[in-house]
Design an enzyme around this catalytic site. Sequence first.
Site, PDB file in Angstrom:
ATOM      1  N   CYS A 117       0.577  -1.379  -0.281  1.00 44.48           N
ATOM      2  CA  CYS A 117       0.123   0.118  -0.127  1.00 44.48           C
ATOM      3  C   CYS A 117       0.348   1.027  -0.360  1.00 44.48           C
ATOM      4  O   CYS A 117      -0.124   2.857   0.189  1.00 44.48           O
ATOM      5  CB  CYS A 117      -0.984  -0.270   0.771  1.00 44.48           C
ATOM      6  SG  CYS A 117      -2.098  -1.339   0.858  1.00 44.48           S
ATOM      7  N   HIS A 253      -3.360   7.260   3.048  1.00 44.39           N
ATOM      8  CA  HIS A 253      -3.997   5.683   1.881  1.00 44.39           C
ATOM      9  C   HIS A 253      -4.974   5.462   2.332  1.00 44.39           C
ATOM     10  O   HIS A 253      -5.295   5.531   3.846  1.00 44.39           O
ATOM     11  CB  HIS A 253      -2.610   4.761   2.592  1.00 44.39           C
ATOM     12  CG  HIS A 253      -3.692   3.441   2.061  1.00 44.39           C
ATOM     13  ND1 HIS A 253      -3.550   3.282   0.738  1.00 44.39           N
ATOM     14  CD2 HIS A 253      -3.257   2.650   3.243  1.00 44.39           C
ATOM     15  CE1 HIS A 253      -4.027   2.317   0.714  1.00 44.39           C
ATOM     16  NE2 HIS A 253      -3.537   1.278   2.056  1.00 44.39           N
ATOM     17  N   ASN A 284     -10.008   0.199  -0.001  1.00 38.76           N
ATOM     18  CA  ASN A 284      -8.771   0.066  -0.421  1.00 38.76           C
ATOM     19  C   ASN A 284      -8.102   0.035  -1.674  1.00 38.76           C
ATOM     20  O   ASN A 284      -8.062  -1.450  -2.259  1.00 38.76           O
ATOM     21  CB  ASN A 284      -8.797  -0.460   0.815  1.00 38.76           C
ATOM     22  CG  ASN A 284      -7.369  -0.616   0.697  1.00 38.76           C
ATOM     23  OD1 ASN A 284      -6.107  -0.278   0.306  1.00 38.76           O
ATOM     24  ND2 ASN A 284      -6.668  -0.601   2.492  1.00 38.76           N
TER      25      ASN A 284
HETATM   26  N1  COA Z   1     -18.311  -7.934  10.672  1.00 38.69           N
HETATM   27  C1  COA Z   1     -19.233  -8.138  11.598  1.00 38.69           C
HETATM   28  N2  COA Z   1     -18.880  -8.070  12.486  1.00 38.69           N
HETATM   29  C2  COA Z   1     -17.157  -8.112  12.818  1.00 38.69           C
HETATM   30  C3  COA Z   1     -17.238  -8.262  11.209  1.00 38.69           C
HETATM   31  C4  COA Z   1     -16.861  -8.215   9.917  1.00 38.69           C
HETATM   32  N3  COA Z   1     -16.738  -8.017   8.805  1.00 38.69           N
HETATM   33  N4  COA Z   1     -15.576  -9.063  11.463  1.00 38.69           N
HETATM   34  C5  COA Z   1     -15.088  -8.947  12.881  1.00 38.69           C
HETATM   35  N5  COA Z   1     -15.987  -8.722  13.336  1.00 38.69           N
HETATM   36  C6  COA Z   1     -16.493  -8.452  14.922  1.00 38.69           C
HETATM   37  C7  COA Z   1     -15.692  -9.919  15.858  1.00 38.69           C
HETATM   38  O1  COA Z   1     -16.504 -10.434  15.400  1.00 38.69           O
HETATM   39  C8  COA Z   1     -16.124  -8.800  16.715  1.00 38.69           C
HETATM   40  O2  COA Z   1     -16.799  -9.926  17.736  1.00 38.69           O
HETATM   41  P1  COA Z   1     -16.929  -9.398  19.584  1.00 38.69           P
HETATM   42  O3  COA Z   1     -16.451  -8.175  19.809  1.00 38.69           O
HETATM   43  O4  COA Z   1     -18.383 -10.264  19.753  1.00 38.69           O
HETATM   44  O5  COA Z   1     -15.762 -11.218  19.616  1.00 38.69           O
HETATM   45  C9  COA Z   1     -15.456  -7.566  16.944  1.00 38.69           C
HETATM   46  O6  COA Z   1     -16.418  -6.992  14.937  1.00 38.69           O
HETATM   47  C10 COA Z   1     -14.046  -6.428  17.065  1.00 38.69           C
HETATM   48  O7  COA Z   1     -13.429  -7.608  15.875  1.00 38.69           O
HETATM   49  P2  COA Z   1     -12.290  -6.810  15.238  1.00 38.69           P
HETATM   50  O8  COA Z   1     -11.396  -7.565  15.101  1.00 38.69           O
HETATM   51  O9  COA Z   1     -11.852  -6.636  16.548  1.00 38.69           O
HETATM   52  O10 COA Z   1     -12.712  -5.725  14.901  1.00 38.69           O
HETATM   53  P3  COA Z   1     -12.570  -4.590  14.430  1.00 38.69           P
HETATM   54  O11 COA Z   1     -12.701  -3.281  15.415  1.00 38.69           O
HETATM   55  O12 COA Z   1     -10.633  -4.464  14.520  1.00 38.69           O
HETATM   56  O13 COA Z   1     -12.698  -3.979  13.505  1.00 38.69           O
HETATM   57  C11 COA Z   1     -11.569  -3.777  11.401  1.00 38.69           C
HETATM   58  C12 COA Z   1     -11.899  -4.495  12.260  1.00 38.69           C
HETATM   59  C13 COA Z   1     -10.732  -4.745   9.427  1.00 38.69           C
HETATM   60  C14 COA Z   1     -12.486  -2.847  10.555  1.00 38.69           C
HETATM   61  C15 COA Z   1     -10.357  -2.948  12.023  1.00 38.69           C
HETATM   62  O14 COA Z   1      -8.868  -3.716  12.003  1.00 38.69           O
HETATM   63  C16 COA Z   1      -9.585  -2.544  10.916  1.00 38.69           C
HETATM   64  O15 COA Z   1      -9.863  -1.063   9.668  1.00 38.69           O
HETATM   65  N6  COA Z   1      -8.270  -2.616  11.010  1.00 38.69           N
HETATM   66  C17 COA Z   1      -7.451  -0.940   9.766  1.00 38.69           C
HETATM   67  C18 COA Z   1      -7.458  -2.515   8.188  1.00 38.69           C
HETATM   68  C19 COA Z   1      -7.062  -2.012   7.343  1.00 38.69           C
HETATM   69  O16 COA Z   1      -7.336  -0.173   7.469  1.00 38.69           O
HETATM   70  N7  COA Z   1      -6.287  -1.994   6.780  1.00 38.69           N
HETATM   71  C20 COA Z   1      -4.927  -1.829   5.672  1.00 38.69           C
HETATM   72  C21 COA Z   1      -4.444  -0.805   5.591  1.00 38.69           C
HETATM   73  S1  COA Z   1      -3.402  -1.304   4.408  1.00 38.69           S
END
Ligand code: COA
Length: 328
Positions: A117, A253, A284
């Site tokens: 990225c 980004h 993204n």
């Molecule tokens: N839909 C619904 N619920 C989801 C889910 C989805 N797609 N993915 C995870 N969950 C749930 C999990 O099961 C968890 O539930 P629980 O609290 O009951 O156990 C909860 O959401 C939190 O999970 P987590 O993995 O900690 O999610 P998060 O808050 O970190 O959000 C992202 C996930 C991917 C949105 C977030 O981590 C993110 O944006 N990360 C950066 C990603 C990014 O931009 N990457 C590119 C960089 S180049």
Amino acid sequence: MADSPRHARLSGLGAYRPSVVVPNSAIVGRIDSSDEWVQQRSGIRERRWSAPEETVRHMAVEAGRQALERAGLEPAQIDCVIVATVSHFQQLPALATLVAHDLGTEQPAAFDISAACAGFCHGVALAADLVRGGSSRHVLVIGVERLSEFTDPDDRGTAFIFADGAGAAVVSPSDVPAIGPVVWGSDGSQADLIAQREDWRDVVASDEPRMPYLTMQGSAVFRWASFAMAKVGLEALERAGIGVDELDCFVPHQANNRITDAMARAMHLPERVRIARDVVEQGNTSAASIPLALDRMYADGDAAPGDRALLIAFGSGLAYAAQVVVLP
Ligand code: COA
């Protein structure tokens, strides 16, 4: 020996958005999610995926051609083509050589770079140094991805995030500084946070045909990007010799609107700085995300020639690069 130009600038930008619009509703069923959850956690409402004929080669050529036209240059004036991508699924030759050929350039230097990225900002940094050093006069930098092919539609952590597209910039000589010093780096100790799930050779050795999709530890990436990248952005401003008050556009980004918001807060960006939000409708697109975001800012009247923009890109590796540019 002839003198090298002292400075470099962006002389033209281009973009290509592929044709298939994919709303959240088409993704969330397979990952037990909802449109509301995806919008709230990422800001993404829909993304663009490419049709079969919209290959990385096709998208890169279209974005590159537009950048050349806007720079007012003929293909023959380009003496180096750099393509940043992680989704050209052919080890050789480099995609840049094919794109250079399709564009009608005259056998320039052409090579691919892999910085995920952060690829576009790495390309701009390299190009600026090539121009300033006198190795090239006009360099075409293209970021292109087709991550719809590389993303597991059943993976809750990535299926709604990644998308396809291409963006390009021409880097040319300048009388005044218009591409600031790059601040860049990497942290291979965190390579597992965003990576290809398995080695191609393991796929080939197995009986089950499959794509070795990318995998991501979302929460850890989120924390890293939100906190560490604001410091990198401030350092890029400092190295360019400007303060946040002199900035017009912030173009991070397009990973996630919450990361963008966290960075803007941590950098204390004034209200008047216009912030790129292309991720909402584009997803993204990795190496393509910054030029695509710039393209939308121009279209929406949020960017204009002469504006000072902070570009900051980050991702797998954990590789990052940031620079201040004056917009063409
Ligand atoms: N839909 C619904 N619920 C989801 C889910 C989805 N797609 N993915 C995870 N969950 C749930 C999990 O099961 C968890 O539930 P629980 O609290 O009951 O156990 C909860 O959401 C939190 O999970 P987590 O993995 O900690 O999610 P998060 O808050 O970190 O959000 C992202 C996930 C991917 C949105 C977030 O981590 C993110 O944006 N990360 C950066 C990603 C990014 O931009 N990457 C590119 C960089 S180049």
